[in-house]
Design an enzyme around this catalytic site. Structure first.
Site, PDB file in Angstrom:
ATOM      1  N   ASP A 138      41.941   5.952  29.090  1.00 26.66           N
ATOM      2  CA  ASP A 138      41.200   6.085  27.831  1.00 26.66           C
ATOM      3  C   ASP A 138      39.724   5.875  28.120  1.00 26.66           C
ATOM      4  OD1 ASP A 138      40.794   6.441  25.087  1.00 26.66           O
ATOM      5  OD2 ASP A 138      41.015   4.310  24.665  1.00 26.66           O
ATOM      6  N   ASP A 163      39.316  -2.543  29.610  1.00 26.79           N
ATOM      7  CA  ASP A 163      40.410  -2.141  28.727  1.00 26.79           C
ATOM      8  C   ASP A 163      41.323  -1.086  29.356  1.00 26.79           C
ATOM      9  OD1 ASP A 163      42.148  -1.832  26.687  1.00 26.79           O
ATOM     10  OD2 ASP A 163      40.726  -1.020  25.242  1.00 26.79           O
TER      11      ASP A 163
END
Length: 326
Positions: free
Chosen positions: A199, A216
């Site tokens: 992502d 993340d």
């Protein structure tokens, strides 16, 4: 039914973190995260941490542990990522107060500027370093990027919502079927997939000057390398797009060769992201944070715009820029 995150009060957050051996002189600060619940905190020595409470029932323990182990592997190779804290027993995933919790060192900084050649080179170099490690092994528990299956899953979620008017439902089904058929031509083999961050938008890249870190890895998965590259290529005009690509790939290839044939996957991956985003909003609607943050999802006007956006994306697939195939 009460959503599990509704019980995650500030006092419960503090108690969970302090049960791991930390002492917090102040209250944690909630960061902007919807999929999980994420907090910035200071310990008694002034060190800053990010605490992530994982969404219940989204990932298995084995999938989360693969995320953590990949981060530890990357950090061990000197790649700029935040590897999770481990206790004396070597555990990075902690079960506390009915939640699964991990602590990460806080990495300060700002998002990169995608018009800045030096930033683009640095981003490419960082992703190349991640992928040089990522290709050495594979995830056994985390998912693989699957155009066919993920498009069908997104379509089913959207069609199950009551918010589409009859005409919109028919239009969505038609355009999503057409996109599914278009994407069938872009299938890749398992040999073309590596471990990726998954992502890689600029909100997950933080730094100053020309030094950035990638954070993340919650969506990390097996995918073609271009999955972590295409969102940096934002220019609409060929000359600017080629500049972005040139800088990113020059940095990337300091560590690993990039297969230019994967550039043809950019529009298919953009299509998938558009469809999955709306499906994600639908799937998370029972989480109280979502109606508050995205109230327009329940409005027919949103779905009218989304269908129009998918129609435009179908046209983009048909007229993919000629330089992508060169």
């Amino acid at each position: 039914m009460t959503h599990p995150f509704a019980t995650l009060s500030p006092a419960r957050v503090v108690a969970a973190i302090e049960s791991l051996g930390f002492w917090l002189p102040g209250e944690p600060f909630a960061l902007n995260s919807y999929e999980n619940r994420v907090y910035l905190l200071y310990d008694d020595e002034g060190q800053r941490w990010v605490a992530k409470f994982y969404r219940p029932e989204r990932w298995s323990d084995e999938q989360i542990q693969e995320e953590h182990d990949f981060l530890a592997e990357l950090s061990g190779e000197g790649v700029a990522v935040a590897a999770p804290w481990r206790d004396e027993a070597g555990r990075s995933l902690h079960h506390v107060e009915g939640f699964r919790l991990a602590l990460f060192p806080h990495l300060p900084g700002q998002a990169p500027e995608l018009e800045n050649p030096a930033h683009l080179f640095a981003l490419g170099e960082l992703i190349g370093a991640v992928h040089a490690v990522g290709e050495r092994g594979e995830f056994r528990h985390r998912v693989r990027l699957d155009l066919d299956g993920m498009v069908r899953e997104a379509q089913a979620r959207v069609l199950a919502t009551p918010w589409l008017e009859r005409r919109q439902r028919q239009a969505y089904e038609r355009i999503s079927d057409a996109l599914h058929d278009e994407l069938a031509a872009y299938a890749w083999s398992l040999r073309q997939t590596i471990r990726t961050q998954g992502d890689c938008h600029i909100g997950n890249l933080l730094g100053r000057d020309d030094n950035f870190a990638l954070v993340d890895f919650d969506d990390s998965l097996m995918a073609p390398a271009v999955q972590d590259v295409w969102m940096f290529l934002t220019a609409e005009h060929e000359a600017e797009w080629q500049m972005q690509l040139s800088e990113v790939l020059e940095g990337y290839e300091q560590h690993r060769e990039f297969d230019r044939r994967e550039l043809t996957l950019i529009e298919p991956l953009r299509t998938l992201r558009l469809m999955r985003h709306s499906a994600w909003l639908v799937a998370r609607w029972q989480d109280p944070a979502f109606p508050l943050a995205f109230p327009w999802v329940a409005d027919s006007g949103y779905w009218e715009g989304h269908i129009r956006q998918l129609e435009q994306q179908r046209q983009a697939l048909e007229r993919a820029p000629r330089w992508l195939a060169e």
